[in-house]
Motif scaffolding. Structure first.
Motif, PDB file in Angstrom:
ATOM      1  N   GLY A 211       0.655  -1.329   0.117  1.00  9.34           N
ATOM      2  CA  GLY A 211       0.093  -0.005   0.016  1.00  9.34           C
ATOM      3  C   GLY A 211       0.805   1.139   0.131  1.00  9.34           C
ATOM      4  N   GLY A 212       0.256   2.441  -0.260  1.00  9.61           N
ATOM      5  CA  GLY A 212       1.031   3.403  -0.445  1.00  9.61           C
ATOM      6  C   GLY A 212       0.144   4.641  -0.943  1.00  9.61           C
ATOM      7  N   ASN A 213       0.652   5.937  -0.676  1.00  5.57           N
ATOM      8  CA  ASN A 213       0.246   7.038  -1.215  1.00  5.57           C
ATOM      9  C   ASN A 213       1.283   8.222  -1.217  1.00  5.57           C
ATOM     10  OD1 ASN A 213      -2.730   6.550  -1.111  1.00  5.57           O
ATOM     11  ND2 ASN A 213      -2.231   6.151   1.098  1.00  5.57           N
ATOM     12  N   ALA A 214       1.026   8.878  -2.369  1.00  8.20           N
ATOM     13  CA  ALA A 214       2.021  10.029  -2.641  1.00  8.20           C
ATOM     14  C   ALA A 214       1.252  11.373  -2.898  1.00  8.20           C
ATOM     15  CB  ALA A 214       3.129   9.637  -3.476  1.00  8.20           C
ATOM     16  N   THR A 215       1.886  12.410  -2.776  1.00  7.19           N
ATOM     17  CA  THR A 215       1.446  13.662  -3.230  1.00  7.19           C
ATOM     18  C   THR A 215       2.749  14.648  -3.254  1.00  7.19           C
ATOM     19  OG1 THR A 215      -0.151  15.542  -3.213  1.00  7.19           O
ATOM     20  CG2 THR A 215       0.708  14.817  -1.086  1.00  7.19           C
ATOM     21  N   PHE A 216       2.929  15.306  -4.488  1.00  2.97           N
ATOM     22  CA  PHE A 216       3.833  16.277  -4.784  1.00  2.97           C
ATOM     23  C   PHE A 216       3.416  17.367  -5.534  1.00  2.97           C
ATOM     24  CE2 PHE A 216       5.751  12.087  -4.751  1.00  2.97           C
ATOM     25  CZ  PHE A 216       6.752  12.203  -3.787  1.00  2.97           C
ATOM     26  N   SER A 217       3.698  18.478  -5.169  1.00  2.00           N
ATOM     27  CA  SER A 217       3.127  19.915  -5.610  1.00  2.00           C
ATOM     28  C   SER A 217       4.141  20.868  -5.658  1.00  2.00           C
ATOM     29  CB  SER A 217       1.870  20.367  -4.746  1.00  2.00           C
ATOM     30  OG  SER A 217       1.450  21.550  -5.389  1.00  2.00           O
ATOM     31  N   TRP A 218       4.393  21.307  -6.844  1.00  2.00           N
ATOM     32  CA  TRP A 218       5.575  22.441  -6.852  1.00  2.00           C
ATOM     33  C   TRP A 218       5.131  23.450  -8.080  1.00  2.00           C
ATOM     34  CZ3 TRP A 218       5.263  17.706  -9.073  1.00  2.00           C
ATOM     35  CH2 TRP A 218       5.728  17.578 -10.366  1.00  2.00           C
ATOM     36  N   GLN A 219       5.923  24.758  -7.984  1.00  5.74           N
ATOM     37  CA  GLN A 219       5.825  25.768  -9.099  1.00  5.74           C
ATOM     38  C   GLN A 219       7.274  25.819  -9.641  1.00  5.74           C
ATOM     39  OE1 GLN A 219       4.826  29.652  -7.479  1.00  5.74           O
ATOM     40  NE2 GLN A 219       3.819  30.022  -9.278  1.00  5.74           N
ATOM     41  N   GLU A 220       7.068  25.621 -11.008  1.00  5.00           N
ATOM     42  CA  GLU A 220       8.311  25.761 -11.824  1.00  5.00           C
ATOM     43  C   GLU A 220       9.098  26.823 -11.590  1.00  5.00           C
ATOM     44  OE1 GLU A 220       7.681  25.448 -16.083  1.00  5.00           O
ATOM     45  OE2 GLU A 220       6.074  23.844 -15.794  1.00  5.00           O
ATOM     46  N   GLY A 221      10.152  27.012 -11.575  1.00  6.03           N
ATOM     47  CA  GLY A 221      11.334  27.953 -11.329  1.00  6.03           C
ATOM     48  C   GLY A 221      11.316  28.555 -10.152  1.00  6.03           C
ATOM     49  N   THR A 222      10.747  28.050  -9.057  1.00  9.67           N
ATOM     50  CA  THR A 222      10.620  28.795  -7.726  1.00  9.67           C
ATOM     51  C   THR A 222      10.957  27.518  -7.005  1.00  9.67           C
ATOM     52  OG1 THR A 222       8.459  27.918  -6.993  1.00  9.67           O
ATOM     53  CG2 THR A 222       8.635  29.950  -8.387  1.00  9.67           C
ATOM     54  N   LEU A 223      11.375  27.984  -5.531  1.00  7.01           N
ATOM     55  CA  LEU A 223      11.609  27.117  -4.627  1.00  7.01           C
ATOM     56  C   LEU A 223      10.492  26.849  -3.661  1.00  7.01           C
ATOM     57  CD1 LEU A 223      15.116  28.675  -3.485  1.00  7.01           C
ATOM     58  CD2 LEU A 223      14.512  26.823  -5.007  1.00  7.01           C
ATOM     59  N   HIS A 224       9.158  26.690  -4.345  1.00  9.53           N
ATOM     60  CA  HIS A 224       7.895  26.625  -3.588  1.00  9.53           C
ATOM     61  C   HIS A 224       7.491  25.242  -4.019  1.00  9.53           C
ATOM     62  CE1 HIS A 224       7.499  30.702  -2.470  1.00  9.53           C
ATOM     63  NE2 HIS A 224       7.945  31.089  -3.764  1.00  9.53           N
ATOM     64  N   GLY A 225       7.169  24.302  -2.885  1.00  6.39           N
ATOM     65  CA  GLY A 225       7.004  22.838  -3.200  1.00  6.39           C
ATOM     66  C   GLY A 225       6.773  22.061  -1.861  1.00  6.39           C
TER      67      GLY A 225
END
Length: 157
Positions: free
Chosen positions: A57-71
């Motif tokens: 089992g497992g879950n993943a989530t990734f969120s980021w904004q290109e060209g920035t250090l936000h993620g």
């Protein structure tokens, strides 16, 4: 004052008023959010020892904004005997398909790796096969971890 303005000037100003926010919006860096409920497993390489842990089992989530250090990123993998967690704690670069940064890796609640270097690769949206894979290694390269899976959700704007 508006009643004295020629119609062509008025229409031009109206069009410009609408166009400026649209142009500004279109120049913002793209944002990506991907999720998985289909994690394949974790490869654990410590010294000369290699263990492949098949996910139960497992879950993943990734969120980021290109060209920035936000993620943000979090991956949890359950196996027959262990639970792994990978946390993306700091970004060093981000593009459309790749995120580089520092990761914390835990196994059964204990720290394996803190502030370790690694990256996440996410397949291009129009590829037709949505997947992700990642690689994290200790600062002295005495251990490294690989993970991957299929994406079940993708949202980009």
């Amino acid at each position: 004052m508006l009643s004295n303005m020629p119609k062509s000037v008025f229409n031009g100003l109206a069009a410009l008023t609408v166009a400026i926010p649209v142009v500004a919006w279109s120049t913002l860096p793209r944002v990506h959010n991907v999720q998985s409920q289909s994690v394949n497993g974790v490869e654990e390489h410590v010294g000369s020892q290699f263990t492949y842990h098949t996910a139960t089992g497992g879950n993943a989530t990734f969120s980021w904004q290109e060209g920035t250090l936000h993620g943000f990123g979090n991956l949890q993998v359950k196996t027959q005997t262990d639970t792994f967690e990978f946390k993306l704690v700091r970004l060093s670069s981000a593009s459309a398909d790749e995120v580089y940064g520092e990761w914390d890796v835990n196994k059964n609640g204990g720290a394996l790796c803190a502030g370790c270097k690694g990256y996440l690769y996410v397949s291009t949206a129009d590829l037709g096969y949505d997947y992700f894979k990642g690689y994290v290694h200790t600062n002295d390269s005495s251990a490294y971890y690989l993970f991957g899976g299929n994406l079940t959700n993708r949202f980009e704007y």
